[in-house]
Design a protein around this motif. Structure first.
Motif, PDB file in Angstrom:
ATOM      1  N   HIS E 105       0.880  -1.165   0.000  1.00  0.00           N
ATOM      2  CA  HIS E 105       0.000   0.000   0.000  1.00  0.00           C
ATOM      3  C   HIS E 105       0.917   1.213   0.000  1.00  0.00           C
ATOM      4  O   HIS E 105       1.531   1.518   1.022  1.00  0.00           O
ATOM      5  CB  HIS E 105      -0.916   0.003   1.227  1.00  0.00           C
ATOM      6  CG  HIS E 105      -1.717  -1.253   1.345  1.00  0.00           C
ATOM      7  ND1 HIS E 105      -2.782  -1.525   0.516  1.00  0.00           N
ATOM      8  CD2 HIS E 105      -1.591  -2.334   2.148  1.00  0.00           C
ATOM      9  CE1 HIS E 105      -3.284  -2.716   0.828  1.00  0.00           C
ATOM     10  NE2 HIS E 105      -2.581  -3.228   1.804  1.00  0.00           N
ATOM     11  N   GLU E 110      -0.957  -0.559   7.676  1.00  0.00           N
ATOM     12  CA  GLU E 110      -2.158  -1.398   7.819  1.00  0.00           C
ATOM     13  C   GLU E 110      -2.104  -2.160   9.133  1.00  0.00           C
ATOM     14  O   GLU E 110      -1.031  -2.625   9.545  1.00  0.00           O
ATOM     15  CB  GLU E 110      -2.189  -2.398   6.653  1.00  0.00           C
ATOM     16  CG  GLU E 110      -3.260  -3.479   6.768  1.00  0.00           C
ATOM     17  CD  GLU E 110      -3.197  -4.520   5.639  1.00  0.00           C
ATOM     18  OE1 GLU E 110      -2.440  -4.314   4.671  1.00  0.00           O
ATOM     19  OE2 GLU E 110      -3.903  -5.546   5.739  1.00  0.00           O
ATOM     20  N   ALA E 164      -9.039  -5.150   7.776  1.00  0.00           N
ATOM     21  CA  ALA E 164      -7.799  -4.387   7.730  1.00  0.00           C
ATOM     22  C   ALA E 164      -8.143  -2.916   7.916  1.00  0.00           C
ATOM     23  O   ALA E 164      -9.114  -2.430   7.341  1.00  0.00           O
ATOM     24  CB  ALA E 164      -7.100  -4.593   6.396  1.00  0.00           C
ATOM     25  N   PHE E 166      -6.440   1.033   7.708  1.00  0.00           N
ATOM     26  CA  PHE E 166      -5.344   1.735   7.050  1.00  0.00           C
ATOM     27  C   PHE E 166      -5.210   3.151   7.602  1.00  0.00           C
ATOM     28  O   PHE E 166      -6.209   3.756   7.977  1.00  0.00           O
ATOM     29  CB  PHE E 166      -5.584   1.795   5.540  1.00  0.00           C
ATOM     30  CG  PHE E 166      -5.692   0.440   4.906  1.00  0.00           C
ATOM     31  CD1 PHE E 166      -4.552  -0.239   4.505  1.00  0.00           C
ATOM     32  CD2 PHE E 166      -6.925  -0.176   4.745  1.00  0.00           C
ATOM     33  CE1 PHE E 166      -4.645  -1.506   3.943  1.00  0.00           C
ATOM     34  CE2 PHE E 166      -7.025  -1.443   4.190  1.00  0.00           C
ATOM     35  CZ  PHE E 166      -5.886  -2.110   3.782  1.00  0.00           C
TER      36      PHE E 166
END
Lengths: 212, 212, 212, 212, 212, 212
Positions: E105, E110, E164, E166
């Motif tokens: 990412h 994350e 998840a 972020f």
């Protein structure tokens, strides 16, 4: 003399080439949509010195009310010149017995400068839940960290005047009483999440215009 | 009553578990090395309300000097409570004819609040090279964007008092004259990078204590 | 084959030269002073995968208390691997009738993910003072903007489980009741800055262990 | 083979769902209003590789002028691909005896890379007022911290070439001489805030095209 | 009672004056151009609680594909309420033998929370090139630092579910296989910059739909 | 003359009072623990101009290796003067047929400046998976957004030289091949998360020194 003109010419070229992206400042164009970093900028060529000066804090706010206090903001909405510059200001007038009720600024830390009178001010830390408060005299300053509950009240015998500075052009202001008792948050819900008595909530909702 | 004790117990547990990382504030421990984000924090348990209050701005600075002006800072070095909070403050005293010479703050924007008297203030934009200046009266505020050359001087007939707020605990202060004429920057070098006359540079170096 | 060894050698050199400054992560060394940007980092060579994994959220918190709820944090103090990475997590257990009282996180926004049961959650905007609340079912998520008052309670008939994510390793937690009634903030002062009745304040101070 | 098509299909779905918010980059749409974080982005689908490549630095700037130097910027206005990415670049050409006069970048730090020739460069720290300068040879780099006064000049016997990198797409450029002598800042005011002699100011205003 | 009405009046004034600049939140107006700090905000008066709630994560993604896995994002494009708030979320479904292939990412760290099943997850540090991986059980969380290659796969005998979080509303997702084999990057070029065999590249390009 | 001395005295006072907190720069003290914002600062009084100058990029890296290329970094570990200043630099030498393999910088965007020769460079966007690549000639610059896979190779007939600038003092460097094949990540795991053939993985692990 020819040499001199050449300097001038060089500098003019140098600057004209980067002129399109000048971003020394970004005076808010309040007619456009806000963004997470602040308002879009007015075209610099349309900006005059008046965008950087605000005269609204020279007049005392009206303290003829129950809290005997008034806050006059110079945030980005009132003073578009601070947009994007990371700070703003407000004027606090506290008549004798005046009080700024418990509140937070979700988006900024604050420094208070006492100009006249005596103000008792304090804040409460979060997880450790410690109270820090003190009486401030003329010339004293106190800092209130971002997002923490704090208050100020006139603890002297004459009207008090102070200026507050914030670490954001748009600090926000959430007065706890106002959040609980001055909107349509249902009374049962207020009771549930605060453990206040039902009658107490109803009483303050009546005062502050809350419904439900 | 048992229920009540249980609430208390629950809250105590809840808070003790996260207590170690409380960072509502970060009062500067000036005895440790600075970092790019500010000084390391004093242990919260050693901090009292006095860390958040600064009384040094209540007294006028000494303006019995040639510039007839004084700046009294409440930056992180003087007021460790602002460390990490994104703002700081200073007091400006300008006697009649007093002037704060041309300067920049490399690390912060500034808002000036005039408390007494009349101050003429201005700044110069960078690439576009536009001058913005205006006479400010009691209660007026003006914003000076980060890093730009600006100045203030008393334009009235009585002493002036103002407070400046900055968008950093450590704004820095670079007075142009001081940078050019008050250190050991060689005179030839000053001439080369400013186009000032050699004699002019020598004259001001003599005044300001510059060498070479 | 010689060529292959050369690649290896080249890469090794390339990496050894910048190894000293590797900062892919910064696992908190909680024994050192915090800074405004987080804790100093443990030496990477002493860090194992266990620094990046936290197993404490697998067990339900104890909800045998008056609020019938428990919050189990995985903030930087419990989970040093998130230091400097801009996020953290917590587990919420709400028994039937459980409630997380009105509170703010001064340092982070929050996203709540409902894993089991039904939770009614809401927040109150600051200056505009608008209430936003809704009943969330399994799989629903809701966002609570930084610094705003919000609450969650079990609105179903079975225990509820949720996970909260925060936009900071150290979001802070200020429960309004706790700030008002669970420390030594004098009762008169609470009354002055909240307009609550004296008896109401005394009653809740008794419950929550507040003094003065 | 069916399995393979299914992977493809899965990935396509995965990506199409988040495609609307792709923000790997944000090529500046210079036709829209700037914001405090940079220009609004062009639609990614209209962007080609040419947005990320700039060829204007391959040609020497014209140094046939008094300062015998030229700066060719690749800031966001010239090179929209750097918008939002936190860096930009410029080319410096210094003929023999060429000089980049004393200046600041209000919005960025700078690293200078000498490609050809010998350049003497330096900066002056702010509050401590210390001068740091050194002669740089081919391949040497020097860093100039944000907002501080600095200069560069050719100290060798051949033309010098250097590239400067900045920690912002829009670093700004304020040349001290230009700010003082090349606009309509009144001469009396320049004298007042710099202590320069009136005649000196008039002389340089004449050279640089300043009025008043 | 008159006093009470006056409070109300005062508060109303106080808030109406700063209402224009309320920025507690900034719900994305996806119809306008993105900026480096996120999308411009919808007018707060048009925003309802539904902007802050997202129900799309309550349904399992379709794992009937080769990777036997599905990612369902609640990034700013799907969930405009997180715009400007520094976080977002996604649901991961991994059937038995399911795998989320190696990816990064570019814009966020994350935290993964395992809700059901057993997941083996890991990341590789950059310059030091160290592998960190571990088997995670129900309730375990793991953090993956921004921009580093990482992976997750079901290492148990039942389907796995995880969420998840972020540290950005727009984390981005770059699957290495997809970058190499699912677009028009010429095969010769892939070989040149990866040292993979030509046949290997061709084989995977065929699977993933890459051309050239 | 007395007046002149008074100016000097005033300035000295002004500066001595804020000297303790000078943070124009923060030269890294690499002997102390790193923090999320960078290394703690050396005491300014111990810093000389040499902290701001780095001479290691004047010498070509050794390209006598399989990739026929070398990267010489001037990141914070090599050049402590850039600590906290938001940028750094590296030198790239590419012999004929030299290549910098596919890689990312997890912590920075990059601008490449071609000084000599011809370089083909490109990057791949994340979710949209678009390839952007172009041949760059002497003087051309190209920007590579943070965290995205990119590559450079010599596409000409003479050695190429370039300088790269980064938007961080510590950009990191993750070469995909190195992450996959040059450490102890088990071969089965590499196969599982990349879909590469087992034999291909083993072959490259042998070349790059990977185990397991």
């Amino acid at each position: 003399m020819k040499m001199f003109l050449t300097i001038l010419f060089t500098f003019a070229l140098l600057f004209s080439s980067s002129q399109a992206s000048v971003q020394d400042f970004c005076v808010a164009d309040l007619s456009l949509s806000d963004t997470p970093s602040g308002y879009p900028c007015k075209k610099p060529s349309t900006v005059t010195v008046d965008a950087f000066v605000f005269s609204g804090l020279g007049v005392a706010g009206n303290t003829s009310n129950l809290i005997k206090a008034a806050v006059t903001p110079a945030f980005v909405a009132q003073f578009p010149g601070v947009n994007g510059l990371g700070l703003s200001t407000a004027r606090l007038d506290l008549a004798v017995d005046g009080v700024i009720p418990l509140h937070t600024h979700p988006g900024a830390s604050e420094v208070l400068i006492v100009i006249q009178g005596t103000i008792c001010a304090g804040f409460i830390s979060s997880s450790a839940n410690v109270v820090y408060f003190k009486t401030l005299n003329k010339g004293d300053i106190m800092v209130f960290p971002q997002g923490l509950l704090h208050f100020q009240f006139n603890s002297g015998k004459i009207p008090a005047l102070a200026f507050a500075s914030f670490s954001s052009p748009n600090p926000g202001l959430q007065i706890t009483d106002f959040a609980l008792f001055a909107n349509d948050l249902p009374t049962e819900l207020v009771v549930k999440v605060t453990f206040l008595d039902f009658a107490q909530v109803k009483k303050l909702k009546a005062v502050l215009g809350g419904t439900n």
